[in-house]
Design a protein around this motif. Structure first.
Motif, PDB file in Angstrom:
ATOM      1  N   THR A 139    -112.242 -33.187  84.890  1.00  0.00           N
ATOM      2  CA  THR A 139    -112.299 -31.874  85.231  1.00  0.00           C
ATOM      3  C   THR A 139    -110.814 -31.159  85.559  1.00  0.00           C
ATOM      4  N   CYS A 140    -110.697 -29.901  84.600  1.00  0.00           N
ATOM      5  CA  CYS A 140    -109.563 -29.126  84.750  1.00  0.00           C
ATOM      6  C   CYS A 140    -109.452 -27.862  85.406  1.00  0.00           C
ATOM      7  N   LEU A 141    -108.417 -27.624  86.266  1.00  0.00           N
ATOM      8  CA  LEU A 141    -108.093 -26.325  86.755  1.00  0.00           C
ATOM      9  C   LEU A 141    -107.172 -25.691  85.815  1.00  0.00           C
ATOM     10  N   GLY A 142    -107.610 -24.530  85.122  1.00  0.00           N
ATOM     11  CA  GLY A 142    -106.316 -23.848  84.718  1.00  0.00           C
ATOM     12  C   GLY A 142    -106.633 -22.330  84.368  1.00  0.00           C
ATOM     13  N   ARG A 143    -105.986 -21.725  83.379  1.00  0.00           N
ATOM     14  CA  ARG A 143    -106.327 -20.176  83.203  1.00  0.00           C
ATOM     15  C   ARG A 143    -106.310 -20.169  81.674  1.00  0.00           C
ATOM     16  N   VAL A 144    -107.282 -19.316  81.173  1.00  0.00           N
ATOM     17  CA  VAL A 144    -107.431 -19.169  79.781  1.00  0.00           C
ATOM     18  C   VAL A 144    -106.099 -18.474  79.123  1.00  0.00           C
ATOM     19  N   ARG A 145    -105.640 -19.175  78.298  1.00  0.00           N
ATOM     20  CA  ARG A 145    -104.407 -18.776  77.574  1.00  0.00           C
ATOM     21  C   ARG A 145    -104.794 -17.821  76.265  1.00  0.00           C
ATOM     22  N   ALA A 162    -112.474 -30.997  74.231  1.00  0.00           N
ATOM     23  CA  ALA A 162    -113.773 -31.280  74.600  1.00  0.00           C
ATOM     24  C   ALA A 162    -114.686 -30.332  73.989  1.00  0.00           C
ATOM     25  N   ARG A 163    -115.863 -30.500  73.650  1.00  0.00           N
ATOM     26  CA  ARG A 163    -116.693 -29.714  72.728  1.00  0.00           C
ATOM     27  C   ARG A 163    -117.454 -28.871  73.857  1.00  0.00           C
ATOM     28  N   TYR A 164    -117.705 -27.645  73.689  1.00  0.00           N
ATOM     29  CA  TYR A 164    -118.313 -26.678  74.718  1.00  0.00           C
ATOM     30  C   TYR A 164    -119.904 -26.129  74.015  1.00  0.00           C
ATOM     31  N   VAL A 166    -114.060 -19.431  87.939  1.00  0.00           N
ATOM     32  CA  VAL A 166    -115.276 -19.727  87.246  1.00  0.00           C
ATOM     33  C   VAL A 166    -115.565 -21.044  87.033  1.00  0.00           C
ATOM     34  N   ASP A 167    -116.622 -21.513  87.355  1.00  0.00           N
ATOM     35  CA  ASP A 167    -117.081 -23.017  87.014  1.00  0.00           C
ATOM     36  C   ASP A 167    -117.727 -23.083  85.654  1.00  0.00           C
ATOM     37  N   ALA A 168    -117.540 -24.036  84.841  1.00  0.00           N
ATOM     38  CA  ALA A 168    -118.111 -24.354  83.607  1.00  0.00           C
ATOM     39  C   ALA A 168    -118.400 -25.682  83.447  1.00  0.00           C
ATOM     40  N   ASP A 169    -119.601 -25.979  82.862  1.00  0.00           N
ATOM     41  CA  ASP A 169    -119.818 -27.254  82.492  1.00  0.00           C
ATOM     42  C   ASP A 169    -119.795 -27.544  80.992  1.00  0.00           C
ATOM     43  N   LEU A 170    -118.958 -28.119  80.434  1.00  0.00           N
ATOM     44  CA  LEU A 170    -118.868 -28.086  78.934  1.00  0.00           C
ATOM     45  C   LEU A 170    -119.776 -28.675  78.211  1.00  0.00           C
ATOM     46  N   THR A 171    -120.449 -29.699  78.970  1.00  0.00           N
ATOM     47  CA  THR A 171    -121.573 -30.486  78.183  1.00  0.00           C
ATOM     48  C   THR A 171    -122.647 -29.813  78.014  1.00  0.00           C
ATOM     49  N   THR A 172    -123.175 -28.758  79.099  1.00  0.00           N
ATOM     50  CA  THR A 172    -124.310 -28.088  79.000  1.00  0.00           C
ATOM     51  C   THR A 172    -124.269 -26.724  78.611  1.00  0.00           C
ATOM     52  N   GLY A 173    -122.940 -26.331  78.717  1.00  0.00           N
ATOM     53  CA  GLY A 173    -122.694 -25.074  78.330  1.00  0.00           C
ATOM     54  C   GLY A 173    -123.014 -23.975  79.706  1.00  0.00           C
ATOM     55  N   ASP A 180    -124.569  -8.521  76.046  1.00  0.00           N
ATOM     56  CA  ASP A 180    -125.538  -9.492  75.450  1.00  0.00           C
ATOM     57  C   ASP A 180    -125.070 -10.919  76.246  1.00  0.00           C
ATOM     58  N   ASP A 181    -124.010 -10.846  76.831  1.00  0.00           N
ATOM     59  CA  ASP A 181    -123.569 -12.087  77.236  1.00  0.00           C
ATOM     60  C   ASP A 181    -123.908 -12.101  79.081  1.00  0.00           C
ATOM     61  N   GLU A 182    -124.633 -11.154  79.250  1.00  0.00           N
ATOM     62  CA  GLU A 182    -125.311 -11.077  80.811  1.00  0.00           C
ATOM     63  C   GLU A 182    -125.504 -12.494  81.437  1.00  0.00           C
ATOM     64  N   HIS A 183    -126.341 -13.238  80.581  1.00  0.00           N
ATOM     65  CA  HIS A 183    -127.193 -14.297  81.136  1.00  0.00           C
ATOM     66  C   HIS A 183    -126.586 -15.691  80.315  1.00  0.00           C
ATOM     67  N   SER A 184    -125.595 -15.579  79.438  1.00  0.00           N
ATOM     68  CA  SER A 184    -124.941 -16.712  79.035  1.00  0.00           C
ATOM     69  C   SER A 184    -123.542 -16.439  78.777  1.00  0.00           C
ATOM     70  N   ALA A 185    -122.733 -16.193  79.588  1.00  0.00           N
ATOM     71  CA  ALA A 185    -121.291 -15.712  79.637  1.00  0.00           C
ATOM     72  C   ALA A 185    -120.498 -17.128  78.999  1.00  0.00           C
ATOM     73  N   PRO A 186    -119.847 -16.553  77.814  1.00  0.00           N
ATOM     74  CA  PRO A 186    -118.774 -17.554  77.256  1.00  0.00           C
ATOM     75  C   PRO A 186    -117.454 -17.649  77.860  1.00  0.00           C
ATOM     76  N   LEU A 187    -117.019 -18.731  77.812  1.00  0.00           N
ATOM     77  CA  LEU A 187    -115.416 -19.085  78.528  1.00  0.00           C
ATOM     78  C   LEU A 187    -114.734 -17.957  78.032  1.00  0.00           C
ATOM     79  N   SER A 188    -114.719 -17.507  76.818  1.00  0.00           N
ATOM     80  CA  SER A 188    -113.995 -16.797  76.180  1.00  0.00           C
ATOM     81  C   SER A 188    -113.809 -15.096  76.941  1.00  0.00           C
TER      82      SER A 188
END
Length: 259
Positions: free
Chosen positions: A235-241, A197-199, A138-145, A161-169
């Motif tokens: 840029t970080c590659l990782g997994r949600v903890r 980093a702010r998201y 999953v690619d995420a731009d933390l600056t633009t969300g 509700d998250d279909e068009h703006s999925a959260p990283l969580s």
């Protein structure tokens, strides 16, 4: 008429079977080509390649684990070298009228083969390629969300509700995340380095927290040269903890970080 029909069918049915099998094989090939085309379009749509920039963190143990999970060998090519040695000798003949020189050449070839091992840096690039081929990142731009989900995550969020703006969580294993944004860094507990980093732009703000082990931080990254409120792009590659809904902090287990 029935006799004629049965004779016609007995002569034609083998060819009909052949044509049917051919049509099935053609359909399978078309489906495969279409799937590859869609996957490549998804990669181009993301605008992401593999990884670029200066590597400031590489958790080699996690890199090996991910490579094993994806079936990436520790050595990816067979390198061969061939050495040829030519020898020759001449004999002068006195038994011919004009004399002569008879020369015979012999050559010996030696081939040496060996496996070229993959370095951790080379392996992480292979990992990124394989993850994108399998639509597992999953690619995420933390600056633009902005978040580009995998096909699996998109299906899970369809109709919600998250279909068009999925959260990283919403990201769940086995998916990986590649997050890009502006980070701050500070040292904690002596042997850990924390990036934050702010998201997005929601209030209260959400943050991504990346806890790095000091032993895997590259020398090129001068942790102590940054002030606590000084930001830098990474840029970080990782997994949600974990996701803490109360503090709105998403913690990642990092595999690699590039600046």
């Amino acid at each position: 008429m029935g006799v004629i029909d049965s004779q016609w069918w007995s002569m034609r049915w083998p060819w009909m079977v052949v044509w049917l099998l051919t049509a099935v094989c053609f359909a399978v090939v078309v489906q495969y080509v279409l799937a590859r085309w869609i996957a490549r379009r998804r990669v181009r749509r993301r605008g992401g390649g593999t990884v670029s920039g200066l590597c400031i963190y590489l958790h080699e143990t996690r890199v090996e684990g991910v490579a094993d999970y994806l079936g990436i060998p520790k050595a990816d090519m067979n390198v061969s070298q061939e050495t040829s040695v030519s020898t020759g000798f001449g004999v002068f003949s006195k038994f011919t009228v004009g004399g002569g020189n008879a020369k015979r050449d012999t050559s010996t070839a030696t081939r040496t083969e060996y496996w070229e091992p993959n370095t951790p840096m080379k392996t992480i690039r292979l990992i990124m390629d394989r993850l994108r081929e399998r639509d597992m990142v999953v690619d995420a731009d933390l600056t633009t969300g902005k978040l580009v989900p995998t096909a699996t995550l998109a299906n899970e969020l369809r109709g919600t509700d998250d279909e068009h703006s999925a959260p990283l969580s919403a990201v769940r294993p086995p998916a990986y995340v590649s997050v890009s944004g502006m980070f701050t860094v500070r040292r904690v507990d002596g042997d850990q380095v924390v990036l934050r980093a702010r998201y997005g732009n929601l209030m209260p703000p959400a943050h991504v927290k990346i806890t790095c082990e000091e032993s895997w931080v590259r020398e090129e990254f001068g942790v102590d040269s940054y002030a606590e409120d000084e930001e830098f792009a990474a840029t970080c590659l990782g997994r949600v903890r974990t996701w803490n809904a109360a503090t709105r902090v998403l913690t990642l287990n990092p595999v690699s970080i590039f600046q």
